[in-house]
Design a protein around this motif. Structure first.
Motif, PDB file in Angstrom:
ATOM      1  N   GLU A 154       0.835  -1.214   0.000  1.00  0.00           N
ATOM      2  CA  GLU A 154       0.000   0.000   0.000  1.00  0.00           C
ATOM      3  C   GLU A 154       0.865   1.259   0.000  1.00  0.00           C
ATOM      4  OE1 GLU A 154      -4.040  -1.224   2.499  1.00  0.00           O
ATOM      5  OE2 GLU A 154      -2.289  -0.426   3.556  1.00  0.00           O
ATOM      6  N   TYR A 155       1.881   1.233   0.878  1.00  0.00           N
ATOM      7  CA  TYR A 155       2.762   2.400   0.997  1.00  0.00           C
ATOM      8  C   TYR A 155       3.488   2.642  -0.322  1.00  0.00           C
ATOM      9  CZ  TYR A 155       5.393   5.770   3.824  1.00  0.00           C
ATOM     10  OH  TYR A 155       5.914   6.915   4.369  1.00  0.00           O
ATOM     11  N   ARG A 195       2.572   1.762  -3.269  1.00  0.00           N
ATOM     12  CA  ARG A 195       1.627   2.186  -4.291  1.00  0.00           C
ATOM     13  C   ARG A 195       1.307   3.672  -4.136  1.00  0.00           C
ATOM     14  NH1 ARG A 195      -4.444   0.820  -5.401  1.00  0.00           N
ATOM     15  NH2 ARG A 195      -4.369   1.395  -7.595  1.00  0.00           N
ATOM     16  N   ARG A 196       1.037   4.063  -2.894  1.00  0.00           N
ATOM     17  CA  ARG A 196       0.646   5.442  -2.627  1.00  0.00           C
ATOM     18  C   ARG A 196       1.779   6.406  -2.976  1.00  0.00           C
ATOM     19  NH1 ARG A 196      -1.400   4.245   2.083  1.00  0.00           N
ATOM     20  NH2 ARG A 196       0.268   5.155   3.351  1.00  0.00           N
ATOM     21  N   HIS A 197       3.029   5.970  -2.761  1.00  0.00           N
ATOM     22  CA  HIS A 197       4.174   6.856  -2.984  1.00  0.00           C
ATOM     23  C   HIS A 197       4.926   6.565  -4.284  1.00  0.00           C
ATOM     24  CE1 HIS A 197       3.406   7.352   1.330  1.00  0.00           C
ATOM     25  NE2 HIS A 197       3.918   8.547   1.185  1.00  0.00           N
TER      26      HIS A 197
END
Lengths: 421, 421
Positions: free
Chosen positions: B218-219, B221-223
């Motif tokens: 998730e991290y 992907r978000r960044h």
């Protein structure tokens, strides 16, 4: 309400059971109405195990990384100790050296404390919590790196916290009952002292007594911290290490105790020209190696040759380095020969009362003579007399001297298993 | 010059030999002209051993103290790793989570990263050093306390550092060769994927794939961090987890892979009045327990009774708590009965290509039907179809579905020993 700093060594927190036992003791001190700060060492053999691991990775580990590694040890013991106390219903919080404000210089492995800013510890106390602080560690402000204080570091942590927090007492818990007139393993009739001055304690520590580290005693003396050295295995009162004020008259026994040391060797520089500056030249060479020399004796020069011999003692670990350093300067110094002797024993008699009591040296030398023990070197300070004997006569010498100065107790001293750090 | 963040799990640094092997690998990356930052987990079983110790001291350790304790693990591995690298003649420095600027909220044991301020890491890189950072840990600014990120924490540390340092690549070293179309231990013909989108990876992780932790994905992907998941035991290329940009056309296979999960149980609330608000009432009760529920299915109401059944899956560990919470509200919710079933298996088929390919569901259900495997629940998302089967038919189901979607490779996948964290 008193503020008490307690220090527990590695053997006192060697496993979960010991940690719970120590936690109980801390909680009792808190419930007796005191504010309590605890300095704790790493569990049992943790530090040695971590050193082994480092050795497996590289024979010469970086000082910065070795300190980072070793400080994991107290992190484990302090967290477990705080958990154990909380499980008894009393609030406790653990703090690393850095969090507790133990600010040091940047010498990894043997950092010196330069400041203590225990704001978070004070805050924890104000909130009614017991503060558990990692012994042995600090941090350097300019590099931001973690440091360790070296041998005896946890004692020093406790004393430094006591000084910074203006504590009423600093209790050093160990695996012996206190400070004895001699090592009970060598002198079975050794007596526990109820009280000793920090000055005497310093000399005993310098002379090989292992119960308190010399740095911690120095720090306590400089900052006027009173120490209580006692056993973590029973509730007996231990030994108070006190700082009598200037001019304060204290009824002192003449002799506080006698200490023996087998860890030193002796180097003799034979056939040195008896000219001004030669001794200085020799000890400049020695100083460059960083070796910590102790007794120095220069023979009276033999008139016929104008040559003299200079002997000094130093830790055996430094022997080879210093011998090499001197050998390299043989041409400049112009000595005839170097001798190394690692079979020596050092006996030191310590007592503040010596100052005002003549005849202590004479009594010491007589006792050794009557026991047939040869004295090879002598050196004296204001409250200490040290002599060097053959290593294999040291224990006899300790017993003989202990008796001669009427230090023997009425019963055998109890010796506990294990050794503290 | 590229900046590469590398993450090594506990099984990659289990002993001194493995640490030296990993150090060599890091040094090679540095010598190839890259700047290197490493996130490392605790050695082998260290974390479990520390948890055991805590349990011996108290059954319910304080979260703050447990985090203080566990963070000793990475402190040990990172210091040893930095020493090993330095012994190879390359400058390396280790940093705790706090020193590396991993700032989290104050939830001990499962802290979330709120900011990363890697000033000291950037400085180390600028000075030509390799920075070794403790995985899994951070600190909270307002309390000043040490925190841990929970399971998968070291992956998240690596990704967060890669994002904050604007790294070119984040390599996750593990004990498998990369991401497979299915677990090779269950589906021997599973193929390694060269490439997968982070969206697909998220769904696979949510569906039970253990190679990467969902938080890290998730991290990333978000960044917009690109991950390369590869083995620390060989030099084979692994799997790239990529983030295709909005509107970017990527040639995708329809299906990325299939994942199975035996860690969940199923609760069925039987005989719920079929009235508005009843489902909301049930899931408010569930939410209060903190349980993470996954699939939810509501039966069509039986017209004669106006009663319906609601089933949902949840981690088995939360089963008892949720059952008790619901039972306590039976009067308010007015259901007839609660059933708990922990013999279920969950199969998930994941693929970004599903969006534009009709018939995926039909093909899945047909394959299972032909193999005689009963489907108990179905739920679908945009790029995932999940079904619940009996636990003892899950592995057959995985193999059947893997074949049906032409995912089988030509050779058996190599399975390594050990598991990463």
């Amino acid at each position: 309400m008193s503020l008490i700093v307690q220090k527990f060594g590695g053997s006192s927190v060697a496993d979960a059971e010991s940690i719970k036992r120590v936690a109980k003791r801390i909680v009792e001190t808190r419930k007796a109405g005191n504010e309590v700060v605890v300095a704790v060492s790493a569990m049992g053999d943790t530090t040695d195990d971590l050193l082994d691991l480092a050795q497996q990775v590289t024979p010469i580990p970086s000082g910065r990384e070795l300190d980072m590694l070793l400080t994991a040890g107290e992190r484990i013991s302090m967290a477990l100790l705080a958990m154990a106390i909380r499980s008894m219903g009393v609030e406790a919080r653990s703090y690393t050296g850095s969090q507790a404000g133990m600010i040091t210089d940047a010498q990894h492995g043997k950092a010196r404390i330069v400041d203590v800013t225990p704001g978070r510890i004070r805050e924890a106390l104000d909130q009614g919590a017991i503060a558990i602080v990692a012994g042995f560690q600090g941090f350097n402000r300019s590099t931001g790196d973690i440091t360790t204080l070296g041998r005896g570091g946890s004692d020093t942590t406790a004393v430094a916290l006591a000084a910074a927090l203006d504590a009423d007492l600093c209790e050093i818990y160990t695996d012996v009952d206190g400070i004895f007139t001699a090592d009970p393993r060598v002198v079975p009739l050794a007596k526990k002292l109820d009280r000793i001055t920090s000055e005497e304690m310093l000399e005993l520590a310098a002379a090989g007594s292992k119960v308190l580290h010399i740095r911690a005693v120095e720090y306590a003396r400089r900052h006027g911290v009173s120490l209580h050295v006692r056993s973590s295995f029973n509730n007996n009162p231990g030994t108070l290490v006190v700082n009598p004020k200037e001019g304060e008259t204290v009824e002192e026994p003449i002799i506080a105790g006698v200490a023996g040391d087998l860890s030193e060797g002796k180097i003799t520089v034979v056939g040195v020209p008896d000219k001004p500056g030669k001794a200085a030249q020799i000890f400049r060479v020695v100083a460059k190696t960083g070796a910590n020399i102790d007794m120095i004796v220069q023979n009276v020069s033999a008139a016929a040759t104008s040559l003299t011999d200079i002997s000094f003692t130093l830790p055996k670990a430094d022997g080879a380095t210093v011998m090499q350093a001197l050998e390299a300067e043989r041409g400049d110094i112009q000595f005839a020969e170097l001798q190394y002797d690692d079979q020596i024993g050092k006996l030191a008699l310590v007592g503040a009362g010596m100052r005002t009591n003549a005849g202590v040296s004479a009594k010491l030398f007589t006792a050794l003579f009557e026991a047939g023990i040869n004295i090879e070197m002598i050196s004296t300070s204001e409250i200490r007399i040290s002599v060097v004997t053959r290593a294999d006569t040291l224990n006899d010498a300790l017993r003989v001297v202990h008796s001669a100065f009427d230090l023997d107790g009425d019963e055998l001293a109890v010796v506990h298993a294990g050794t503290g750090r």
